[in-house]
Scaffold this motif. Structure first.
Motif, PDB file in Angstrom:
ATOM      1  N   HIS A 134       0.839  -1.203   0.000  1.00 12.38           N
ATOM      2  CA  HIS A 134       0.000   0.000   0.000  1.00 12.38           C
ATOM      3  C   HIS A 134       0.872   1.250   0.000  1.00 12.38           C
ATOM      4  CE1 HIS A 134       1.056  -0.496   4.243  1.00 12.38           C
ATOM      5  NE2 HIS A 134       0.868   0.817   4.363  1.00 12.38           N
ATOM      6  N   ASP A 136       0.916   5.028   1.965  1.00 12.01           N
ATOM      7  CA  ASP A 136       0.290   5.687   3.119  1.00 12.01           C
ATOM      8  C   ASP A 136      -0.589   6.866   2.692  1.00 12.01           C
ATOM      9  OD1 ASP A 136       1.489   3.880   4.794  1.00 12.01           O
ATOM     10  OD2 ASP A 136       3.117   5.210   5.399  1.00 12.01           O
ATOM     11  N   HIS A 224       4.908  -0.121   0.075  1.00 16.99           N
ATOM     12  CA  HIS A 224       5.580  -0.927   1.100  1.00 16.99           C
ATOM     13  C   HIS A 224       4.624  -1.948   1.677  1.00 16.99           C
ATOM     14  CE1 HIS A 224       3.791   2.522   3.142  1.00 16.99           C
ATOM     15  NE2 HIS A 224       3.775   1.817   4.261  1.00 16.99           N
TER      16      HIS A 224
END
Ligand code: FE2
Length: 270
Positions: A134, A136, A224
């Protein structure tokens, strides 16, 4: 970006002791929210949606066996604590608002960094769940994008216990989707909406193997993830997400994370 030894051993131990005392004094028998991260589906009940102003507990999805019996102890079955620890607990407040954190935000171009949310992530031994790839910026969405992730290792992070992985260069990508409260509220109350038509690849991802006390900084667009933890060793981490609070940067009212007006996001000064 990794900054080794950001926290010394005493600070790491103090935070671990603090979280131990928080968890052992909480009435965990009343908590039933499971944090499922495989598909970035969150526990989207009210318990989750109002957690920005609270210290709340989310279970590991694999905490119980097929008969519903906990595999680990209660304390070792929590996936994470979120999302207001940094404003509600003095030890976590101290490390969140220390000048070095504000300085990093400013060195990276932020003018008025606000502490939006914090999480204590347990990545428990044997049952710690994976966190799917995903960005952030999908979860702490601002216009323009501004979120900066601070991720502190409270254990040695290895390939065996579910260290972070990140895709080098993915900070050049746009954020591909956004997680928001749905209107009208659909089942669950939240939804993903597409943003930029960018396709990710996890090819070339590198493991972020760090020692305890290290700080990992994560750009809003960096892709990440972390694997599950089947090892006998937990992998604790504390995370903070800072957003830009200066004039002209919009934090939409339908972002999943909201604070009541009497409990706003606070600036991280330096
Ligand atoms: Fe993340």
């Amino acid at each position: 970006m990794v900054i080794p030894n950001f926290w010394d051993a005493t600070t790491v131990q103090k935070l671990r002791d603090e979280i131990h005392s928080i968890v052992t004094s909480a009435d965990l028998s009343v908590v039933n929210s499971v944090f499922s991260t495989k598909e970035q589906e969150r526990s989207t009940d009210d318990y989750f949606l109002t957690s920005g102003r609270e210290i709340r507990y989310f279970w590991e999805g694999r905490a119980r066996d097929e008969n519903g019996v906990l595999i680990n102890s209660l304390e070792e079955s929590i996936n994470k604590i979120g999302h207001g620890l940094h404003d509600l607990n003095p030890e976590f407040e101290r490390v969140t608002y220390e000048p070095r954190v504000g300085q990093i935000c400013r060195d990276l171009g932020m003018e008025k960094p606000l502490a939006a949310q914090s999480m204590y992530i347990f990545k428990q031994a044997r049952v710690g769940g994976e966190v799917g790839a995903h960005q952030d910026g999908a979860f702490l969405y601002t216009e323009p994008q501004s979120v900066l992730g601070f991720w502190w290792a409270l254990d040695e992070c290895t390939l065996d216990n579910g260290c972070l992985w990140a895709v080098p260069g993915s900070h050049h990508l746009g954020v591909t989707r956004r997680y928001r409260r749905s209107d009208p509220p659909s089942a669950g109350g939240v939804e993903f909406v597409p943003l930029e038509p960018v396709v990710w690849s996890l090819e070339g991802a590198v493991p972020v193997v760090v020692d305890k006390g290290a700080l990992v900084l994560i750009h809003s667009s960096v892709v990440h993830y972390s694997a599950d933890n089947r090892s006998p060793v937990a992998r604790h981490a504390y995370t903070l997400h800072a957003i830009e609070g200066k004039e002209g940067v919009n934090y939409p009212a339908d972002n999943w994370l909201q604070r009541p007006s009497e409990f706003p996001f606070r600036e991280i000064v330096n």
